[in-house]
Design an enzyme around this catalytic site. Structure first.
Site, mmCIF file in Angstrom:
data_model
loop_
_atom_site.group_PDB
_atom_site.id
_atom_site.type_symbol
_atom_site.label_atom_id
_atom_site.label_comp_id
_atom_site.label_asym_id
_atom_site.label_seq_id
_atom_site.Cartn_x
_atom_site.Cartn_y
_atom_site.Cartn_z
ATOM 1 N N ASP A 198 33.232 21.093 -30.248
ATOM 2 C CA ASP A 198 34.802 21.020 -30.193
ATOM 3 C C ASP A 198 35.285 19.427 -30.310
ATOM 4 O O ASP A 198 36.282 19.230 -31.114
ATOM 5 C CB ASP A 198 35.321 21.530 -28.745
ATOM 6 C CG ASP A 198 35.358 23.122 -28.829
ATOM 7 O OD1 ASP A 198 35.255 23.526 -29.824
ATOM 8 O OD2 ASP A 198 35.519 23.561 -27.566
ATOM 9 N N GLY A 231 26.106 16.051 -29.513
ATOM 10 C CA GLY A 231 24.860 16.353 -29.168
ATOM 11 C C GLY A 231 24.050 16.914 -30.525
ATOM 12 O O GLY A 231 24.755 17.894 -30.805
ATOM 13 N N ALA A 264 21.772 22.642 -46.591
ATOM 14 C CA ALA A 264 22.355 23.786 -47.624
ATOM 15 C C ALA A 264 23.746 23.132 -48.011
ATOM 16 O O ALA A 264 24.149 23.472 -49.184
ATOM 17 C CB ALA A 264 22.770 25.049 -46.450
ATOM 18 N N VAL A 265 24.389 22.474 -47.205
ATOM 19 C CA VAL A 265 25.724 21.473 -47.879
ATOM 20 C C VAL A 265 25.398 21.017 -48.907
ATOM 21 O O VAL A 265 25.876 20.965 -49.743
ATOM 22 C CB VAL A 265 26.226 20.596 -46.453
ATOM 23 C CG1 VAL A 265 27.293 19.769 -47.131
ATOM 24 C CG2 VAL A 265 26.690 21.350 -45.580
ATOM 25 N N ARG A 267 27.992 9.488 -30.441
ATOM 26 C CA ARG A 267 29.357 9.757 -29.854
ATOM 27 C C ARG A 267 30.053 8.321 -30.286
ATOM 28 O O ARG A 267 29.590 7.427 -30.367
ATOM 29 C CB ARG A 267 29.480 10.061 -28.277
ATOM 30 C CG ARG A 267 28.678 11.338 -28.413
ATOM 31 C CD ARG A 267 28.860 11.997 -27.015
ATOM 32 N NE ARG A 267 28.459 13.387 -27.013
ATOM 33 C CZ ARG A 267 27.141 13.739 -26.425
ATOM 34 N NH1 ARG A 267 26.536 12.962 -25.858
ATOM 35 N NH2 ARG A 267 27.002 15.080 -26.501
ATOM 36 N N ASP A 292 29.051 26.970 -26.640
ATOM 37 C CA ASP A 292 30.497 27.097 -26.010
ATOM 38 C C ASP A 292 31.559 26.773 -26.868
ATOM 39 O O ASP A 292 32.573 25.856 -26.448
ATOM 40 C CB ASP A 292 30.327 25.974 -24.897
ATOM 41 C CG ASP A 292 30.070 24.560 -25.316
ATOM 42 O OD1 ASP A 292 29.638 24.818 -26.506
ATOM 43 O OD2 ASP A 292 30.381 23.760 -24.654
ATOM 44 N N ARG A 297 26.353 21.950 -19.808
ATOM 45 C CA ARG A 297 27.265 21.158 -18.590
ATOM 46 C C ARG A 297 28.315 22.132 -18.319
ATOM 47 O O ARG A 297 28.543 22.077 -16.966
ATOM 48 C CB ARG A 297 27.680 19.911 -19.535
ATOM 49 C CG ARG A 297 28.185 18.911 -18.584
ATOM 50 C CD ARG A 297 28.291 17.422 -19.058
ATOM 51 N NE ARG A 297 28.504 17.429 -20.494
ATOM 52 C CZ ARG A 297 27.994 16.613 -21.208
ATOM 53 N NH1 ARG A 297 27.396 15.441 -20.618
ATOM 54 N NH2 ARG A 297 28.183 16.455 -22.442
ATOM 55 N N ASP A 313 24.774 24.782 -26.714
ATOM 56 C CA ASP A 313 25.572 25.355 -25.623
ATOM 57 C C ASP A 313 26.250 26.876 -25.809
ATOM 58 O O ASP A 313 26.672 27.252 -24.897
ATOM 59 C CB ASP A 313 26.666 24.465 -24.941
ATOM 60 C CG ASP A 313 25.925 23.408 -24.240
ATOM 61 O OD1 ASP A 313 24.542 23.290 -23.988
ATOM 62 O OD2 ASP A 313 26.400 22.357 -24.005
ATOM 63 N N THR A 370 25.899 23.290 -31.591
ATOM 64 C CA THR A 370 25.476 22.984 -30.279
ATOM 65 C C THR A 370 24.803 23.904 -29.809
ATOM 66 O O THR A 370 24.807 25.131 -30.054
ATOM 67 C CB THR A 370 26.833 22.709 -29.511
ATOM 68 O OG1 THR A 370 26.611 22.799 -28.067
ATOM 69 C CG2 THR A 370 27.698 24.063 -29.591
ATOM 70 N N GLN A 422 15.036 21.352 -24.584
ATOM 71 C CA GLN A 422 15.788 22.293 -25.029
ATOM 72 C C GLN A 422 16.429 22.134 -26.456
ATOM 73 O O GLN A 422 16.693 22.898 -26.894
ATOM 74 C CB GLN A 422 16.555 22.783 -24.056
ATOM 75 C CG GLN A 422 15.981 23.381 -22.687
ATOM 76 C CD GLN A 422 16.752 23.435 -21.657
ATOM 77 O OE1 GLN A 422 17.618 24.398 -21.156
ATOM 78 N NE2 GLN A 422 16.967 22.205 -20.866
HETATM 79 P P1 ADP Z 1 31.048 17.619 -29.369
HETATM 80 O O1 ADP Z 1 31.427 17.434 -30.902
HETATM 81 O O2 ADP Z 1 29.469 18.188 -29.184
HETATM 82 O O3 ADP Z 1 31.953 18.299 -28.601
HETATM 83 P P2 ADP Z 1 31.956 15.194 -28.344
HETATM 84 O O4 ADP Z 1 33.025 15.897 -27.506
HETATM 85 O O5 ADP Z 1 31.191 13.905 -27.625
HETATM 86 O O6 ADP Z 1 30.910 16.266 -28.852
HETATM 87 O O7 ADP Z 1 32.547 14.617 -29.549
HETATM 88 C C1 ADP Z 1 31.784 13.946 -30.697
HETATM 89 C C2 ADP Z 1 32.568 12.880 -31.239
HETATM 90 O O8 ADP Z 1 33.814 13.432 -31.947
HETATM 91 C C3 ADP Z 1 33.016 11.877 -30.223
HETATM 92 O O9 ADP Z 1 32.360 10.976 -29.859
HETATM 93 C C4 ADP Z 1 34.302 11.068 -30.962
HETATM 94 O O10 ADP Z 1 33.761 10.207 -31.967
HETATM 95 C C5 ADP Z 1 34.753 12.361 -31.778
HETATM 96 N N1 ADP Z 1 35.931 12.969 -31.128
HETATM 97 C C6 ADP Z 1 35.988 13.573 -30.025
HETATM 98 N N2 ADP Z 1 37.165 13.864 -29.464
HETATM 99 C C7 ADP Z 1 38.229 13.278 -30.551
HETATM 100 C C8 ADP Z 1 39.504 13.202 -30.636
HETATM 101 N N3 ADP Z 1 40.225 13.747 -29.810
HETATM 102 N N4 ADP Z 1 39.979 12.555 -31.635
HETATM 103 C C9 ADP Z 1 39.062 12.137 -32.664
HETATM 104 N N5 ADP Z 1 37.956 12.106 -32.557
HETATM 105 C C10 ADP Z 1 37.306 12.699 -31.501
HETATM 106 O O1 F6P Z 2 26.140 19.916 -25.650
HETATM 107 C C1 F6P Z 2 24.964 19.934 -25.558
HETATM 108 C C2 F6P Z 2 24.281 19.488 -24.459
HETATM 109 O O2 F6P Z 2 22.733 19.278 -24.376
HETATM 110 C C3 F6P Z 2 24.598 19.779 -23.100
HETATM 111 O O3 F6P Z 2 23.772 21.133 -22.826
HETATM 112 C C4 F6P Z 2 24.301 18.567 -21.998
HETATM 113 O O4 F6P Z 2 25.171 18.723 -20.930
HETATM 114 C C5 F6P Z 2 24.662 17.298 -23.264
HETATM 115 O O5 F6P Z 2 24.421 17.993 -24.319
HETATM 116 C C6 F6P Z 2 23.785 16.216 -22.680
HETATM 117 O O6 F6P Z 2 24.316 15.457 -23.633
HETATM 118 P P1 F6P Z 2 23.635 13.775 -23.532
HETATM 119 O O7 F6P Z 2 22.874 14.037 -24.781
HETATM 120 O O8 F6P Z 2 24.847 12.867 -23.895
HETATM 121 O O9 F6P Z 2 22.941 13.607 -22.145
#
Ligand code: ADP
Ligand code: F6P
Length: 324
Positions: free
Chosen positions: A107, A15, A26-27, A76, A133, A175, A131, A129, A256
């Protein structure tokens, strides 16, 4: 022997969050100032696998620090969760001369970075993020902007709710995490704050609280509900039926996640972006940057993913005390 870093890539994943642009800037500028080349990878791991890779010069990140969203786009990518996808990603990095990558996301995105690190591409994750979290850090890029956006919107709803002597249920994002709900709940003076981590589905307790606060002479009753609990509209209907008090639900939604980042998000994202480049240059890999106890720090990704954090019970207690 450590190989010398010449080119780093930067991508945003998962997200989006306000402040991601400040981190990309910055990077890019830190890496160039340190003598490196920079490649921007579009749309997260998707863009890596599709080779949507662009050269980044200092002027390519001009005028973006104040903008929400991410100029690189985000996505994603299911394919990147497979071994084949990860190997393809590492090969594409090598083909483009990318020997280090900064991944800005949550994560899930770190897990992807961890896989690339195992395949020989040096990686650093930045916490992006709204969140909050991510357990290894007290700060995530975008949270401050999101809570300020939500707080201002809630103030507006509260005005009309008071005029009409209504009960308002306002649903904020999060979430699995109630940090936005808790911070706005305290900042907006909510009577009830419903957090996914703590909610016991005891709606009768909320109804009793509304009746009590009306008896005390309160002209409105504000409930902040986290997205992870959801069902705000049906909850409003049931509360109105049980209390006889007009009750409305407002779901704040994606507003938000957008908007100009606050000063804090621009500042922290800028420092974290520079920090990520500097630890890559020190030869570190498979790291995630955090902010803890007043300092910018970095952790091994596995260690970071195994950390736990939870809502502080004292802060939750304070929120209850302040709503009497
Ligand atoms: P966030 O990074 O916000 O937690 P996601 O959990 O949707 O969001 O993960 C973002 C992307 O990171 C995923 O769509 C995928 O491409 C990659 N990813 C997530 N989990 C894994 C995993 N276990 N191994 C490799 N890539 C991953
Ligand atoms: O992780 C950020 C967030 O905005 C959460 O608060 C929310 O549940 C989720 O992403 C929504 O994701 P999507 O863009 O896939 O609807």
């Amino acid at each position: 022997m450590e190989k010398e870093l010449k080119t780093i890539g930067v991508l945003t994943s998962g997200g989006d969050a306000p402040g991601m642009n400040a981190a990309i800037r910055a990077v890019t500028r830190t890496a160039i100032a340190r003598g490196l080349k920079v490649k921007g990878i579009k749309k997260g791991y998707n863009g890596l696998l599709n080779e949507e890779i662009i050269d980044m010069r200092p002027k390519d990140v001009s005028d973006i620090i104040q903008r929400g969203g991410t100029i690189l786009g985000t996505a994603r990518c299911m394919e990147f969760k497979t071994t084949e996808g990860q190997q393809k990603g590492a090969e594409i990095c090598r083909k483009h001369g990318i020997d280090g990558i900064v991944v800005i996301g949550g994560d899930g995105s770190y897990r992807g970075a961890q896989k690339l690190a195992r395949l020989g591409i040096n990686t650093v994750g930045l916490p992006g993020t709204i969140d909050l979290d991510i357990s290894c850090t007290d700060y995530t890029i975008g949270f401050d902007t999101a809570i300020n956006t939500a707080m201002q919107a809630i103030d507006k709803v509260k005005d009309t709710s008071s005029s009409h002597e209504r009960c308002s249920i306002i649903e904020v994002m999060g979430r699995n995490a109630g940090y936005i709900a808790l911070w706005c709940g305290i900042a907006n003076g909510a009577e009830d704050i419903l957090l996914p981590e703590k909610y016991d589905y005891n709606e009768q307790a909320i109804i009793n609280n509304i009746i009590d606060s009306r008896k005390k002479g309160k002209s409105h009753h504000l409930i902040i509900n986290a997205e992870g609990i959801g069902h705000s509209v049906s909850m409003a209907r049931r509360i109105e039926a049980a209390t006889g008090i007009e009750t409305r639900a407002t779901i704040l939604g994606y507003m938000q996640r957008g908007g100009n980042p606050t000063c804090k998000d621009r500042y922290y994202a800028s420092i974290m972006g520079a920090y990520a480049v500097d630890i890559l240059l020190q030869g570190k890999t498979n790291r995630v940057v955090g902010y803890r106890h007043g300092e910018f720090v970095d952790f091994d990704i596995e260690e970071a993913l195994n950390m736990q954090k939870s809502i502080d019970p004292y802060q939750l207690e304070v929120s209850r005390i302040l709503s009497i």
